[in-house]
Design an enzyme around this catalytic site. Structure first.
Site, mmCIF file in Angstrom:
data_model
loop_
_atom_site.group_PDB
_atom_site.id
_atom_site.type_symbol
_atom_site.label_atom_id
_atom_site.label_comp_id
_atom_site.label_asym_id
_atom_site.label_seq_id
_atom_site.Cartn_x
_atom_site.Cartn_y
_atom_site.Cartn_z
ATOM 1 C CE LYS A 27 -3.665 2.174 2.667
ATOM 2 N NZ LYS A 27 -4.597 2.087 3.796
ATOM 3 C CD GLU A 46 9.224 -6.176 7.183
ATOM 4 O OE1 GLU A 46 8.918 -5.060 6.681
ATOM 5 O OE2 GLU A 46 9.059 -6.438 8.389
ATOM 6 N N GLY A 94 -4.886 -2.120 4.994
ATOM 7 C CA GLY A 94 -4.085 -3.245 4.506
ATOM 8 C C GLY A 94 -4.741 -4.587 4.758
ATOM 9 N NE ARG A 95 -6.424 -4.093 10.880
ATOM 10 C CZ ARG A 95 -5.790 -2.935 10.993
ATOM 11 N NH1 ARG A 95 -4.642 -2.746 10.370
ATOM 12 N NH2 ARG A 95 -6.294 -1.954 11.718
ATOM 13 C CD GLU A 154 -1.739 -4.623 11.321
ATOM 14 O OE1 GLU A 154 -0.534 -4.891 11.437
ATOM 15 O OE2 GLU A 154 -2.272 -4.443 10.211
ATOM 16 C CG HIS A 160 -4.045 -36.335 15.924
ATOM 17 N ND1 HIS A 160 -4.188 -37.551 16.535
ATOM 18 C CD2 HIS A 160 -5.060 -36.233 15.035
ATOM 19 C CE1 HIS A 160 -5.237 -38.179 16.018
ATOM 20 N NE2 HIS A 160 -5.787 -37.394 15.110
ATOM 21 C CE LYS A 179 5.707 -1.011 10.034
ATOM 22 N NZ LYS A 179 4.701 -0.324 9.233
#
Ligand code: F6P
Length: 552
Positions: free
Chosen positions: A217, A223, A279-280, A365, A396, A516
């Site tokens: 965005k 990253e 973003g999410r 978030e 399991h 950050k």
């Protein structure tokens, strides 16, 4: 908070509300009642505490520790906290993301072509469809082989580079809709700044056949930009080409045209979105370009129509039969009145392998916050930690703790009636397991029952199950693109309702900023260019140790 911001709960005293107090009293009166008793005393319970949403999406919450009276009181709380006007405000395009002064309009991303949603005097729907059309043309070109790489070869690998909302949605959707994807192209997702992610995802790819979609965005995320630069070097080196090759192997999805251009991607190959898409909440925007290439424009459109169906249900259904509202209220009950700290999301469908990872960002978030709209600190719990694995694998691994641990772990079970791979008896076994787990959690097994089976007294306590452990089961017909859209929109709107009741802004994410900033400071310190880093003694010691290990 900006002056005159509409539709925001201004009072922070959630726990002082009479509706909240009524729920506390109700909790005190009902807490000792076991789910076994609730089912025994009400033959209509399953029916009364189930609801059928759009396209037959069925939600049975009768195994939650609620009664119709609990739900009535929770619905009163929703009204008192202004959930209704807040829904209207979101759909109207009000700037309900107050700390960033933005509208919150992921619902516009799936609005039909003839809808009108106005932000700052501009109808945003035509722009949404313009981008969808451009994505469609591009997706078709890549799928058909008309889009060629620099050397004239068709694209065989699509690699999405992004992180957070620019990765989790597309990665989850690719897995979820795998049955509907073209198998002519491989789809991969690089997110971690750890070079291993890039190295492993590209090791068997030919750069001449590889297309990178750089999704960000902001187009500034450390990253993503690091991985994008590495990818550019990998392509140019692999093709022994100059910058002109970039245009054939890179496209961008961003709101930041300037930065896209500076990276070297032609803005003709940029698919835009808008600051009113968080973003999410962006997997159905151009961020979903990899999804569209994978399932085709028609499949993507079907997914959007599923989202839209749930949007309309959320906007128009009475609260008592409104899936996102009910799910949100049950979550509030579990978190704020029964003291649970967590929510396990357990899809009984292998294609939903990444669904809980996706929900972690969506929920945590959005609602992992302690500051209320008015800047005060909340005095009640907000977002639980969200986690999970597809069934039956989780059974399991961690179900032992859900069944017999000391903590209360509410579960969302998700299952589909029709299998996408109808082989032998697998589907019946899968569904038998999800139903059995929910049943075992709710009803448990008493000591008497265990002993009646001939279990020695010394062993019986180990084999006894308390039960009374709450779960909701969502049963839908079949995992299709539309069903996925409905499911995601269900959780999106649930998060919004919970944020509204907790009085927090579900659409900002200031909590990720400090880390950050500190990372930016530490980067040069690791290289040795800053001789004596000034940090706390722990951080300093770790930096020194790292530098020594790297010979710096
Ligand atoms: O983690 C913080 C965050 O800003 C998320 O909200 C977002 O989804 C992610 O980083 C990626 O941001 P961008 O799409 O701008 O690269």
């Amino acid at each position: 908070m900006p002056a005159n911001t509409p539709s925001i709960p201004t009072q922070n005293a959630l726990t002082a509300l009479p509706e909240w107090r009524a729920l506390e009293t109700h909790r005190a009166q009902t807490h000792a009642t076991h789910l076994r008793d609730l089912f025994e005393s009400d033959s209509n319970r399953a029916k009364a505490l189930s609801v059928e949403g759009p396209s037959g999406m069925f939600m049975d919450y009768s195994k939650q520790r609620v009664t119709t009276e609990t739900m009535r009181l929770l619905l009163d709380l929703a009204e008192a906290r202004g959930v209704r006007p807040r829904i209207a405000a979101m759909f109207r395009g009000d700037k309900i993301n107050v700390t960033e002064e933005r509208a919150v309009l992921h619902i516009a991303l799936r609005a039909p072509r003839d809808a009108h949603i106005v932000v700052d005097g501009v109808d945003v729907v035509p722009a949404v469809h313009e981008v969808l059309d451009a994505m469609g043309a591009f997706a078709d070109a890549v799928r058909s082989g008309a889009w060629k790489g620099h050397t004239g070869k068709r694209i065989r690998n699509v690699i999405n580079i992004g992180i957070g909302g620019s990765d989790l949605g597309p990665a989850m959707a690719y897995d979820a809709l795998c049955a509907y994807t073209t198998r002519e192209i491989s789809f991969r997702f690089v997110s971690n700044v750890d070079a291993t992610d890039f190295a492993e995802k590209t090791r068997d790819c030919d750069p001449a056949e590889t297309l990178f979609i750089v999704c960000s965005k902001t187009f500034t995320t450390l990253e993503t930009m690091t991985n994008a630069n590495t990818a550019r070097e990998w392509v140019l080196k692999g093709l022994s080409a100059n910058d002109t090759a970039v245009a054939k192997h890179f496209v961008a999805v961003s709101t930041n045209a300037k930065k896209v251009l500076a990276f070297g991607i032609d803005t003709a190959n940029m698919f835009g979105f808008w600051d009113w898409v968080g973003g999410r909440y962006s997997m159905d925007s151009a961020i979903g370009l990899s999804t569209m290439i994978a399932v085709g424009p028609k499949g993507f459109q079907e997914m959007l129509s599923g989202f839209h169906e749930m949007d309309e249900h959320f906007r128009t259904a009475p609260f008592a039969t409104n899936l996102p509202v009910i799910m949100a209220l049950v979550g509030i009950w579990n978190s704020n009145f029964l003291g649970s700290q967590t929510l396990a999301v357990l899809p009984y469908d292998q294609y939903l392998d990444r669904f809980s990872a996706y929900l972690q960002q969506l929920e945590m978030e959005s609602n992992g916050k302690h500051v209320a709209f008015d800047g005060s600190r909340v005095t009640w719990e907000t977002c639980p930690s969200v986690w999970g694995q597809p069934g039956t694998n989780g059974q399991h691994a961690f179900y032992q703790m859900i069944h017999q641990g000391t903590r209360l772990v509410p579960c969302d079970f998700i299952a589909f009636c029709e299998p996408l791979n109808a082989i032998g008896v697998h589907q019946d076994l899968l569904i038998a397991n999800v139903l059995a787990q929910a049943e075992a959690l709710a009803f448990g097994k008493t000591l008497q029952e265990v002993e009646a089976e001939g279990c020695p007294a010394w062993l019986a306590p180990h084999r006894q199950f308390d039960g009374n452990r709450p779960s909701t089961t969502i049963l839908a017909k079949r995992l299709t693109p539309a069903a996925l859209g409905r499911l995601i929109a269900l959780y999106e709107h649930k998060v919004f309702v919970q944020g509204t009741i907790w009085g927090i802004n579900s659409f900002d994410q200031w909590g990720v900023e400090l880390g950050k900033v500190l990372a930016q400071r530490i980067i040069p310190e690791l290289s040795g260019s800053v001789p004596t880093p000034a940090h706390d003694s722990s951080t300093q010691q770790l930096i020194t140790r790292y530098r020594t290990a790297r010979g710096r």
